[in-house]
Motif scaffolding. Sequence first.
Motif, PDB file in Angstrom:
ATOM      1  N   SER A   1      37.937  44.965  34.392  1.00  0.00           N
ATOM      2  CA  SER A   1      38.349  43.562  34.476  1.00  0.00           C
ATOM      3  C   SER A   1      38.279  42.959  33.078  1.00  0.00           C
ATOM      4  O   SER A   1      37.525  43.428  32.231  1.00  0.00           O
TER       5      SER A   1
ATOM      6  N   THR B   1      31.173  37.541  40.212  1.00  0.00           N
ATOM      7  CA  THR B   1      31.578  37.988  41.538  1.00  0.00           C
ATOM      8  C   THR B   1      32.399  39.260  41.332  1.00  0.00           C
ATOM      9  O   THR B   1      32.636  39.674  40.189  1.00  0.00           O
ATOM     10  N   THR B   2      32.836  39.851  42.421  1.00  0.00           N
ATOM     11  CA  THR B   2      33.754  40.981  42.331  1.00  0.00           C
ATOM     12  C   THR B   2      34.907  40.739  43.301  1.00  0.00           C
ATOM     13  O   THR B   2      34.744  40.027  44.297  1.00  0.00           O
ATOM     14  N   GLU B   3      36.037  41.315  42.956  1.00  0.00           N
ATOM     15  CA  GLU B   3      37.209  41.195  43.830  1.00  0.00           C
ATOM     16  C   GLU B   3      37.845  42.570  44.000  1.00  0.00           C
ATOM     17  O   GLU B   3      37.163  43.494  44.425  1.00  0.00           O
ATOM     18  N   GLU B   4      39.107  42.722  43.639  1.00  0.00           N
ATOM     19  CA  GLU B   4      39.876  43.942  43.917  1.00  0.00           C
ATOM     20  C   GLU B   4      39.234  45.225  43.384  1.00  0.00           C
ATOM     21  O   GLU B   4      39.161  46.214  44.099  1.00  0.00           O
TER      22      GLU B   4
ATOM     23  N   THR C   1      32.180  33.668  36.629  1.00  0.00           N
ATOM     24  CA  THR C   1      32.583  32.352  37.126  1.00  0.00           C
ATOM     25  C   THR C   1      32.723  31.332  36.000  1.00  0.00           C
ATOM     26  O   THR C   1      33.441  30.353  36.162  1.00  0.00           O
TER      27      THR C   1
ATOM     28  N   GLU D   1      42.376  41.920  36.584  1.00  0.00           N
ATOM     29  CA  GLU D   1      41.803  43.223  36.896  1.00  0.00           C
ATOM     30  C   GLU D   1      42.872  44.284  36.723  1.00  0.00           C
ATOM     31  O   GLU D   1      44.041  44.044  37.041  1.00  0.00           O
TER      32      GLU D   1
ATOM     33  N   HIS E   1      45.525  42.321  39.752  1.00  0.00           N
ATOM     34  CA  HIS E   1      45.001  41.084  40.342  1.00  0.00           C
ATOM     35  C   HIS E   1      44.629  40.145  39.200  1.00  0.00           C
ATOM     36  O   HIS E   1      44.196  40.590  38.139  1.00  0.00           O
TER      37      HIS E   1
ATOM     38  N   GLY F   1      43.347  35.707  38.302  1.00  0.00           N
ATOM     39  CA  GLY F   1      42.980  34.393  38.798  1.00  0.00           C
ATOM     40  C   GLY F   1      42.624  33.455  37.667  1.00  0.00           C
ATOM     41  O   GLY F   1      42.314  33.891  36.556  1.00  0.00           O
TER      42      GLY F   1
END
Length: 158
Positions: free
Chosen positions: A67, A99-102, A109, A116, A137, A139
């Motif tokens: 990421s 945090t973590t996502e894909e 934050t 990512e 991904h 954001g």
Amino acid sequence: MDPKAKKAALRGITYGLYLVGTKDESGVNAFAGNFLTQTSFEPPLVTLAVKAGTRSQQQIASSGVFSVNVLESGQKDMVTAFFRALEVDGNKLAGYEFTTEETGCPIFTDALSFFECKVVDRLEIGDHYIYVGEVIHAGVHRTGDPLTMKETGFYYGG
């Protein structure tokens, strides 16, 4: 070649300064990185150079993902905390919440934005590995001006 001229010339390349998140079966990690550039619109690709033999480089090689967290101008203290080895404390690294996502790699934050990547190619060259990552991904947490190496007074390269 004049070594001082070479160093001065190469340090004229402008860089951002990012938090790059990594992971493997042992957990997550992040480091301050600046050798990063977008290399394709379609598909969306970036290239990232990571020092060979580091924990983060080995995690990217193992997991095939990373990421990138875009920091805001003025976040020098935050990025400085990631110039050393770190251990996870709950959902924090160096005291900063993530945090973590894909991909499962850290997304901070406090960063302006993130993306990512899935590694689609790599090259070992010199003292770094170059990873080509497809952006899978992304954001945005908020808008602002990105942190740059010049702002911090740090130098890497040359």
